[in-house]
Scaffold this active site. Structure first.
Site, PDB file in Angstrom:
ATOM      1  N   LYS A 213       4.422  -3.956  -0.693  1.00 22.65           N
ATOM      2  CA  LYS A 213       4.858  -3.070  -1.759  1.00 22.65           C
ATOM      3  C   LYS A 213       6.307  -2.666  -1.516  1.00 22.65           C
ATOM      4  O   LYS A 213       6.690  -2.277  -0.420  1.00 22.65           O
ATOM      5  CB  LYS A 213       3.963  -1.832  -1.794  1.00 22.65           C
ATOM      6  CG  LYS A 213       4.157  -0.998  -3.043  1.00 22.65           C
ATOM      7  CD  LYS A 213       3.107   0.086  -3.134  1.00 22.65           C
ATOM      8  CE  LYS A 213       3.249   0.873  -4.428  1.00 22.65           C
ATOM      9  NZ  LYS A 213       2.225   1.927  -4.540  1.00 22.65           N
TER      10      LYS A 213
ATOM     11  N   ARG B 296      -3.230  -3.933   1.737  1.00 23.55           N
ATOM     12  CA  ARG B 296      -3.590  -3.888   0.322  1.00 23.55           C
ATOM     13  C   ARG B 296      -4.175  -5.231  -0.098  1.00 23.55           C
ATOM     14  O   ARG B 296      -3.954  -6.259   0.553  1.00 23.55           O
ATOM     15  CB  ARG B 296      -2.361  -3.556  -0.529  1.00 23.55           C
ATOM     16  CG  ARG B 296      -1.667  -2.254  -0.125  1.00 23.55           C
ATOM     17  CD  ARG B 296      -0.397  -2.047  -0.915  1.00 23.55           C
ATOM     18  NE  ARG B 296       0.290  -0.805  -0.560  1.00 23.55           N
ATOM     19  CZ  ARG B 296       1.249  -0.703   0.337  1.00 23.55           C
ATOM     20  NH1 ARG B 296       1.645  -1.782   1.008  1.00 23.55           N
ATOM     21  NH2 ARG B 296       1.812   0.468   0.594  1.00 23.55           N
TER      22      ARG B 296
ATOM     23  N   HIS C 160       4.247   2.701   4.799  1.00 24.68           N
ATOM     24  CA  HIS C 160       4.772   3.790   3.974  1.00 24.68           C
ATOM     25  C   HIS C 160       6.170   4.179   4.431  1.00 24.68           C
ATOM     26  O   HIS C 160       6.457   4.238   5.629  1.00 24.68           O
ATOM     27  CB  HIS C 160       3.861   5.015   4.056  1.00 24.68           C
ATOM     28  CG  HIS C 160       2.533   4.815   3.408  1.00 24.68           C
ATOM     29  ND1 HIS C 160       1.411   5.521   3.750  1.00 24.68           N
ATOM     30  CD2 HIS C 160       2.157   3.974   2.406  1.00 24.68           C
ATOM     31  CE1 HIS C 160       0.402   5.128   3.001  1.00 24.68           C
ATOM     32  NE2 HIS C 160       0.827   4.199   2.171  1.00 24.68           N
TER      33      HIS C 160
ATOM     34  N   ARG D  59      -8.961   0.728   3.411  1.00 26.33           N
ATOM     35  CA  ARG D  59      -7.637   1.246   3.762  1.00 26.33           C
ATOM     36  C   ARG D  59      -7.738   2.724   4.140  1.00 26.33           C
ATOM     37  O   ARG D  59      -7.189   3.165   5.149  1.00 26.33           O
ATOM     38  CB  ARG D  59      -6.681   1.039   2.586  1.00 26.33           C
ATOM     39  CG  ARG D  59      -5.232   1.405   2.861  1.00 26.33           C
ATOM     40  CD  ARG D  59      -4.385   0.880   1.697  1.00 26.33           C
ATOM     41  NE  ARG D  59      -3.016   1.353   1.735  1.00 26.33           N
ATOM     42  CZ  ARG D  59      -2.021   0.766   2.414  1.00 26.33           C
ATOM     43  NH1 ARG D  59      -2.285  -0.306   3.145  1.00 26.33           N
ATOM     44  NH2 ARG D  59      -0.797   1.239   2.372  1.00 26.33           N
TER      45      ARG D  59
ATOM     46  N   TYR E  38      -3.609   8.951   2.693  1.00 30.41           N
ATOM     47  CA  TYR E  38      -4.632   8.016   3.133  1.00 30.41           C
ATOM     48  C   TYR E  38      -5.343   8.494   4.384  1.00 30.41           C
ATOM     49  O   TYR E  38      -6.555   8.353   4.510  1.00 30.41           O
ATOM     50  CB  TYR E  38      -4.003   6.644   3.381  1.00 30.41           C
ATOM     51  CG  TYR E  38      -3.494   6.028   2.130  1.00 30.41           C
ATOM     52  CD1 TYR E  38      -4.338   5.327   1.300  1.00 30.41           C
ATOM     53  CD2 TYR E  38      -2.174   6.184   1.742  1.00 30.41           C
ATOM     54  CE1 TYR E  38      -3.886   4.779   0.116  1.00 30.41           C
ATOM     55  CE2 TYR E  38      -1.706   5.647   0.563  1.00 30.41           C
ATOM     56  CZ  TYR E  38      -2.565   4.941  -0.238  1.00 30.41           C
ATOM     57  OH  TYR E  38      -2.122   4.407  -1.403  1.00 30.41           O
TER      58      TYR E  38
ATOM     59  N   HIS F 227      -9.520  -0.680  -1.322  1.00 26.38           N
ATOM     60  CA  HIS F 227      -8.823   0.510  -0.870  1.00 26.38           C
ATOM     61  C   HIS F 227      -9.724   1.424  -0.047  1.00 26.38           C
ATOM     62  O   HIS F 227      -9.227   2.263   0.721  1.00 26.38           O
ATOM     63  CB  HIS F 227      -8.254   1.278  -2.077  1.00 26.38           C
ATOM     64  CG  HIS F 227      -6.796   1.560  -1.960  1.00 26.38           C
ATOM     65  ND1 HIS F 227      -5.834   0.596  -2.053  1.00 26.38           N
ATOM     66  CD2 HIS F 227      -6.131   2.713  -1.724  1.00 26.38           C
ATOM     67  CE1 HIS F 227      -4.642   1.140  -1.908  1.00 26.38           C
ATOM     68  NE2 HIS F 227      -4.797   2.425  -1.700  1.00 26.38           N
TER      69      HIS F 227
END
Length: 403
Positions: A199, A174, A296, A273, A305, A270
């Site tokens: 995150k 990110r 994740h 990504r 994604y 993004h």
């Protein structure tokens, strides 16, 4: 009003701080409670931004205390968000409306829990149904290389920008994770990179490609010493002023290179990504490894994604759908029957038809059987992907705040 995420943005005032039951006292107390509970500063900043927009809307209508807010008032605010139009005349997306309402709902839940209000007026508030969207654009390998080649590597800042683009493309991290990278987070010998406090305040170690490491090494050797200021805090990528990149500045930088490539697609950080995850999946990577790369917790989030390769679905469609374009000279069975019915019978004096030719010894061997189980698994994965919500991309690229 400054954009959300701007480092130079000043916190919005919540009203009169001398009123112990007013927004000016309870909103800062709510944000302090979030810090005590170890919420990330990005989450706190986001809630402060959207909560400030709601408080400003209430103050314009003479409401200064949370106890004065009712469910009917919150529904009125929700309708106002729905009918609001930005400067360009466009409405807020439902994801943006959702983002405005979540902090308000959390704030009133806290107020009721701490006995600042008799009840929670947002407890039964019906939130807008979010759209189930796929990423708008995903780059092919050739398109990604074309974007990377836009950086002018004859210039020092171009070398830095190429290293940033290569890092995004190789690792899929990110934008905030990239801006927080330190020099000691890279392990060139092992080809890995440590992402700290990602995150959810989670650390993870991920691989990074040799080409990206080569450009980073050139940037560290040739460019970074000219940008660094003392005391040097060891931040890997430095801006023109020798400071840490802000998320919005990274977005602007990458978006300009994507636009300069003129590939007919738009996007920013993004976009790489999504591209990394999709190309790895097309290359045969297991979805669980992509989950580790992206950081994740749930596999369902990764499927947002990792857009399943359309080539696999196209292959299944070609193999299984009956409506195919026949090769020249080859008739469909139905067409052959119709042609035979329309042909008049041969006369008795006509020569007998020649026997069919025997197949040539050089005829190609029959096609190998298709593994339909694998094909159906790819199709099922794509269907699950199409039912997923691209929530994180909405968080990364929030719309302009209300004015």
């Amino acid at each position: 009003m400054p954009k959300k995420g701007d480092k130079n943005a000043h916190p919005q005032p919540f009203g009169n701080p001398s009123d112990p039951q007013g927004f000016g006292t309870l909103c800062p107390a709510f944000l302090e409670w979030m810090r005590i509970k170890n919420y990330s500063e990005n989450t706190i900043a986001g809630r402060q931004h959207y909560l400030g927009a709601f408080v400003s809307w209430c103050q314009d209508r003479g409401i200064t205390q949370p106890a004065e807010v009712t469910k009917a008032l919150l529904e009125r605010y929700q309708r106002w968000l729905y009918h609001y139009r930005k400067e360009n005349g466009k409405a807020l997306t439902f994801s943006s409306q959702f983002a405005h309402l979540v902090p308000v709902r959390a704030f009133f839940k806290w107020c009721a829990k701490k006995n600042h209000t008799l009840y929670n007026p947002a407890g039964e508030l019906d939130m807008p149904k979010l759209e189930k969207r796929l990423p708008k654009h995903v780059l092919t390998a050739s398109e990604a290389d074309r974007v990377l080649n836009q950086a002018n590597v004859a210039d020092s800042l171009g070398v830095r920008d190429r290293a940033i683009l290569e890092t995004f493309y190789s690792s899929g991290i990110r934008r905030l994770e990239l801006s927080n990278l330190k020099l000691y987070d890279l392990d060139v010998e092992r080809g890995t990179m440590m992402v700290r406090m990602g995150k959810g305040k989670k650390d993870r170690m991920i691989p990074i490609g040799e080409r990206a490491l080569a450009w980073i090494d050139r940037y560290i050797t040739e460019v970074r010493p000219t940008l660094a200021r003392q005391p040097d805090e060891g931040v890997l990528f430095l801006s023109n002023q020798g400071e840490t990149f802000s998320p919005n500045r990274l977005t602007q930088l990458v978006r300009e290179y994507v636009a300069a490539a003129d590939i007919g697609k738009s996007g920013s950080c993004h976009l790489f990504r999504h591209t990394m995850a999709t190309l790895m999946l097309e290359g045969g990577a297991d979805i669980r490894f992509i989950q580790q790369m992206l950081g994740h917790v749930k596999l369902d989030t990764t499927q947002i994604y990792a857009q399943v390769s359309i080539r696999k679905l196209k292959e299944i469609h070609t193999l299984t759908h009956p409506a195919k374009l026949d090769k020249p000279g080859k008739e469909k069975p139905e067409e052959a029957q119709e042609l035979q019915a329309a042909t008049p019978p041969a006369s008795p004096d006509a020569a007998p038809p020649s026997p069919p030719e025997s197949p040539s010894p050089e005829s190609p061997p029959p096609a190998a059987p298709v593994d339909l189980q694998t094909a159906y698994e790819h199709a099922d994965a794509r269907q699950r992907l199409m039912d997923a919500l691209d929530a994180e991309a909405e968080e990364e690229d929030q719309e302009e705040p209300l004015e």
